[in-house]
Design a protein around this motif. Structure first.
Motif, PDB file in Angstrom:
ATOM      1  N   PHE A 226      45.289   7.143  -0.323  1.00  0.00           N
ATOM      2  CA  PHE A 226      45.717   7.564   1.015  1.00  0.00           C
ATOM      3  C   PHE A 226      47.226   7.405   1.232  1.00  0.00           C
ATOM      4  O   PHE A 226      47.679   7.140   2.340  1.00  0.00           O
ATOM      5  N   ALA A 253      39.976   9.083   6.975  1.00  0.00           N
ATOM      6  CA  ALA A 253      41.191   8.989   6.161  1.00  0.00           C
ATOM      7  C   ALA A 253      41.268  10.128   5.152  1.00  0.00           C
ATOM      8  O   ALA A 253      40.539  10.125   4.151  1.00  0.00           O
ATOM      9  N   THR A 255      42.507  12.096   1.984  1.00  0.00           N
ATOM     10  CA  THR A 255      43.098  11.681   0.717  1.00  0.00           C
ATOM     11  C   THR A 255      44.410  12.429   0.475  1.00  0.00           C
ATOM     12  O   THR A 255      44.731  13.405   1.165  1.00  0.00           O
TER      13      THR A 255
END
Length: 372
Positions: A226, A253, A255
């Motif tokens: 991330f 989140a 990538t």
């Protein structure tokens, strides 16, 4: 795709460097120099010192400094690190933090140290209130800003990285003439002290969390997938919220691959409007209306709900937030939310939960400003 450092354009970064230098040097002094009224230097026999030789000596000293010698350590005529901090109104929050955790004596008489001191603006951007922090937590943060030894700019670039007192390795980069420590811009020339060197930086640094239990910020940092998402939030209130607060129930989140695959028109828009990266980040932080605050929002919870609300800037104005609804669906290939696939869910943290997704979610309010 490379995200601009903390949403700053190259021009803004250059202006910040110039501003930081002026602040560090105290700005131009309109009053006459005391040197004008000083008697001419003389040799031991009373004759005048040759001005050409004096100029040559001065030039040699300046060249030595530019080559990486601080000339600071052991010079009692220079202020101490603590005095540099205390005398600069631009560093009052950091100076107060040093006092609150009991580091004042060490920066007054200990060392040598290299200090990366965040400006008042850096603390304001992160919304970290020094006076309200647990001294132990604050102390761990400040330790990330102190390095043993007095490093000149040349020393820093030659080393490539330095180790902070908390053991965190701070990488040093020099893109396009700018000096970056970890993710913070060094916004001043080195300020020499009798017991080290001080640099003003534009962003608060947070080291890695150790131990098995980590905050949501710690989970993101330790994972490795991330990096771009982290860069967008570094130095902002989101960074400190995800590290120290319990304001969000889950993070979606994206990538690094998700950011690399963003549509070209979205990338172009964000490059021209870098501050909107913050609104993109906010869109991925979940604290749905009606969901119990401080309760983790797992993948199973979201599937059961069928949809979740997430925050978005009102009409792209940057003032206030509204909400958009993200549909959650269970498919043969897994769970999707807002069209993004959850590639790994329920990464547990001390203050919430992290779900890795394969697509960057863009608020509809922002997409209305994106041209084809």
């Amino acid at each position: 795709m490379e995200v601009m450092l903390k949403y700053k354009s190259p021009l803004a970064i250059l202006l910040l460097i110039l501003l930081g230098t002026l602040i560090a040097c105290g700005g131009p002094d309109p009053s006459p120099s005391d040197d004008i009224l000083a008697p001419l230097p003389t040799n031991s026999d009373g004759s005048s010192v040759d001005s050409g030789a004096e100029a040559s000596n001065t030039s040699s000293a300046n060249n030595a400094n530019s080559a990486g010698s601080t000339g600071a350590e052991g010079d009692a005529n220079l202020p101490t690190l603590l005095e540099l901090l205390s005398e600069d109104p631009n560093l009052i929050f950091f100076a107060n933090g040093v006092d609150n955790v009991g580091l004042s004596d060490e920066l007054q008489s200990g060392g040598p140290y290299t200090v990366f001191a965040p400006s008042n603006i850096a603390f304001t951007q992160s919304e970290l209130v020094v006076s309200q922090m647990d001294p132990a937590v604050l102390g761990s943060i400040l330790d990330t800003h102190l390095v043993e030894g007095a490093y000149t700019r040349a020393d820093l670039t030659a080393a490539g990285s330095v180790t902070a007192l908390d053991g965190y390795e701070l990488p040093i980069r020099e893109p396009e003439g700018m000096l970056i420590v970890d993710y913070a811009l060094i916004a001043s020339e080195p300020l020499q002290a009798s017991n080290g060197v001080l640099y003003v930086i534009d962003t608060l640094l947070l080291g890695l969390e150790t131990g098995p239990e980590k905050s949501m910020w710690g989970v993101l940092k330790a994972d490795g997938r991330f990096t771009t998402f982290i860069v967008i939030m570094e130095g902002t209130r989101f960074m400190t919220d995800l590290r120290f607060e319990d304001n969000y129930d889950a993070i979606l989140a994206p990538t690094d691959e998700a950011f690399a695959n963003m549509p070209a028109n979205v990338v172009s828009y964000l490059e021209n409007n870098p501050h909107d990266y913050e609104f993109v980040a906010a869109f991925h932080l979940l604290s749905p209306d009606g969901w119990p605050q401080g309760t983790d929002l797992t993948v199973a919870d979201m599937v059961e709900l069928g949809s979740v609300q997430t925050r978005v800037a009102n009409s792209g104005s940057g003032f206030g937030f509204g909400f958009e609804e993200l549909t959650v669906a269970q498919a043969e290939t897994g769970v999707t939310i807002g069209g993004a696939q959850i590639i790994e869910g329920d990464l547990d943290a001390t203050n919430g939960i992290v779900h890795a997704i394969d697509t960057v979610l863009i608020p509809q309010a922002l997409m209305e400003h994106v041209t084809e």
